[in-house]
Write an enzyme that holds these catalytic residues in place. Structure first.
Site, short mmCIF file in Angstrom:
data_model
loop_
_atom_site.label_atom_id
_atom_site.label_comp_id
_atom_site.label_asym_id
_atom_site.label_seq_id
_atom_site.Cartn_x
_atom_site.Cartn_y
_atom_site.Cartn_z
N ARG A 56 0.80 -1.11 -0.23
CA ARG A 56 0.10 0.19 -0.43
C ARG A 56 0.95 0.85 -0.45
O ARG A 56 -0.06 2.28 -0.73
CB ARG A 56 -0.55 -0.50 1.33
CG ARG A 56 -2.08 -1.01 1.19
CD ARG A 56 -3.47 -0.55 2.61
NE ARG A 56 -4.14 -2.02 1.92
CZ ARG A 56 -5.15 -1.44 2.67
NH1 ARG A 56 -5.73 -1.21 3.74
NH2 ARG A 56 -6.23 -2.25 2.40
N ASP A 166 -15.10 9.91 9.11
CA ASP A 166 -13.74 9.36 9.37
C ASP A 166 -11.99 9.61 9.76
O ASP A 166 -12.23 11.04 9.30
CB ASP A 166 -14.25 8.20 8.07
CG ASP A 166 -13.25 7.00 7.83
OD1 ASP A 166 -14.09 5.82 8.18
OD2 ASP A 166 -11.87 7.21 7.66
C1 LIG Z 1 -14.36 -1.45 7.91
S1 LIG Z 1 -14.45 0.74 7.38
C2 LIG Z 1 -16.32 0.40 8.25
C3 LIG Z 1 -17.71 1.31 7.45
C4 LIG Z 1 -18.69 1.20 8.15
N1 LIG Z 1 -18.81 2.21 9.41
C5 LIG Z 1 -19.02 0.33 7.57
O1 LIG Z 1 -19.10 -0.62 8.66
O2 LIG Z 1 -19.38 0.02 6.97
C6 LIG Z 1 -13.83 0.92 8.97
C7 LIG Z 1 -13.56 2.75 8.55
O3 LIG Z 1 -12.58 3.16 9.73
C8 LIG Z 1 -11.85 3.97 9.72
N2 LIG Z 1 -11.18 4.36 11.04
C9 LIG Z 1 -9.75 3.70 11.17
N3 LIG Z 1 -9.64 3.89 11.80
C10 LIG Z 1 -10.51 5.23 12.18
C11 LIG Z 1 -9.27 5.98 13.51
N4 LIG Z 1 -9.07 5.99 14.43
N5 LIG Z 1 -10.43 7.15 13.42
C12 LIG Z 1 -11.23 7.65 13.03
N6 LIG Z 1 -11.96 6.64 11.43
C13 LIG Z 1 -10.65 5.65 11.66
C14 LIG Z 1 -11.31 3.99 8.31
O4 LIG Z 1 -11.00 5.00 8.24
C15 LIG Z 1 -12.89 3.78 7.26
O5 LIG Z 1 -13.49 4.17 6.84
#
Ligand SMILES: C[S@@+](CC[C@H](N)C(=O)[O-])C[C@H]1O[C@@H](n2cnc3c(N)ncnc32)[C@H](O)[C@@H]1O
Length: 301
Positions: A56, A166
Site C-alpha cells: 500500500r 472518518d
Molecule cells: C471497514 S470501514 C467501516 C465502514 C462502516 N462503518 C461500515 O461498517 O460499513 C472502517 C473505517 O474506519 C476508519 N478508521 C480507521 N481508523 C480510524 C480512526 N482512528 N478514527 C476514525 N476513523 C477510523 C477507516 O478509515 C474506515 O473508513
C-alpha cells in the site's frame, strides 16, 4: 545528470523491461511503521500485515521518489500532511448500504416506533441525532438517513441530524459527494431507493446520488477516534461505530469506546459491527439487540 533526472532515467529503464524499482521493507522499518500507525490512529498492524503495508505504501514512495521506507518514515514524521496521506493509504474502507441488516430491522421495528410515540407524548424531543463514526465512503450514514427520514417525517416536525466522520480524507471526499456507483443500488431496499436516490445522467451516467432531503441531514468531519474529541460534538441518540474498532490495539479500543460513550445520550444506543463484542462484566452497557448496546442503569431501573 541531476539526482532527479537520474531517478527518472532509472524509472524509465526499468519500466521498459517491465520491472518497477520498489525498495524492500526491512524488519526494523516495518516496526517503525507499526508503532507510528498505532500511535497516530490506534490501529494495530499485526506482523502478518507486513506485505500489505509494503504494497500500500510502495506507490506513495514511487510518487515521492523516496529511496527507502526509512526515508519515507522520516518524511511522515516531519510533515503532518504526509501522515494524513499515509493513513489514507493504510485504512481499510470496505462498506455497503444497509450493512448488518438485522441492526436496521431492530431499529425500525423495536426502537423507532417507541421513540416516535414518546415524541408524540412529549416524552422526548423531535430531534434525532446520529453519529456514523468511521463512515468510510458514506453508505452507512446515507442508509441511516434513509431509515430515519422514513420513520421520523419532517411533516410531523422531526429533525434529523447525522454526523459522518472518518480518519481518511480520501473516503470523506467521496462520502461528501453523496454519489455512488449504480452497481450498489441492489443493496438498498426498493422503497428507499425510489424515494431517496437519483440516477445520474450525462456525465453522471452509471452513478446515483442521494437526494437533497438525505444530503440535508448529513454533516461530514475528519475525526480521529484515537484522539480526544471536541466537546462541542454534542450528544447523540445513535452512535454507530461498526467495523472500525476491530482494527484497534486493545488500549486504544478502550479509549475510543470511552470517547464514544461520553457523547451517547442516556437513552441512546451504540451500534458495533456484528463480530465486535464489549469485554468485561464491568461494562456500563448491555446488549439489547444484534450488536446494539444501551446503558445498563436505565434498563435496570
Ligand atoms: C471497514 S470501514 C467501516 C465502514 C462502516 N462503518 C461500515 O461498517 O460499513 C472502517 C473505517 O474506519 C476508519 N478508521 C480507521 N481508523 C480510524 C480512526 N482512528 N478514527 C476514525 N476513523 C477510523 C477507516 O478509515 C474506515 O473508513
Amino acid at each position: 545528470m541531476t539526482a532527479r533526472q537520474h531517478a527518472a532515467a532509472a524509472r524509465s529503464a526499468s519500466a521498459s523491461i517491465g520491472v518497477r524499482p520498489v525498495p524492500g521493507l526491512l524488519d526494523a522499518e516495518f516496526r517503525l511503521f507499526q508503532s507510528l500507525v498505532e500511535r497516530e490512529a490506534g490501529i494495530q498492524l499485526a506482523d502478518t500485515k507486513r506485505a500489505l503495508l509494503a504494497s500500500r505504501l510502495n506507490q506513495r514512495l514511487r510518487e515521492l521518489e523516496m529511496p527507502s521506507f526509512s526515508a519515507y518514515y522520516r518524511r511522515v514524521i516531519d510533515d503532518p500532511n504526509e501522515a494524513i496521506v499515509m493513513l489514507d493509504r493504510l485504512t481499510t474502507n470496505e462498506t455497503s448500504f444497509f450493512r448488518e441488516p438485522s441492526q436496521f430491522a431492530f431499529l425500525e421495528t423495536r426502537v423507532f416506533p417507541r421513540w416516535r410515540e414518546d415524541a408524540s407524548k412529549g416524552r422526548r424531543p423531535r430531534r434525532i441525532r446520529a453519529w456514523s463514526a468511521g463512515c468510510s465512503t458514506g453508505e452507512e450514514p446515507v442508509s441511516m438517513a434513509m431509515s430515519l427520514l422514513s420513520h421520523f417525517p419532517r411533516s410531523e416536525g422531526f429533525e434529523i441530524e447525522i454526523l459522518a466522520s472518518d480518519l481518511s480524507t480520501r473516503v470523506l471526499r467521496q462520502a461528501r459527494s453523496a454519489t455512488f456507483s449504480l452497481d450498489k443500488a441492489v443493496q438498498i431496499p426498493g422503497h428507499h431507493l425510489h424515494r431517496f436516490m437519483r440516477r445520474g445522467i450525462g456525465r453522471q451516467a452509471g452513478r446515483m446520488r442521494a437526494s437533497s432531503e438525505v444530503r440535508a441531514t448529513l454533516r461530514f468531519e475528519r475525526l480521529n477516534l484515537a484522539r480526544d474529541l471536541d466537546p462541542r460534538l454534542g450528544i447523540f441518540d445513535l452512535v454507530l461505530c461498526r467495523n472500525v474498532l476491530i482494527y484497534f490495539e486493545p488500549t486504544h479500543k478502550r479509549g475510543a469506546l470511552q470517547r464514544l460513550l461520553r457523547v451517547l445520550d442516556p437513552e441512546g444506543l451504540l451500534l458495533l459491527g456484528h463480530s465486535e463484542a464489549l469485554q468485561g462484566r464491568e461494562q456500563p452497557l448491555r446488549s439489547v439487540g444484534p450488536s446494539v448496546f444501551a446503558w445498563k442503569k436505565l434498563l435496570d431501573d
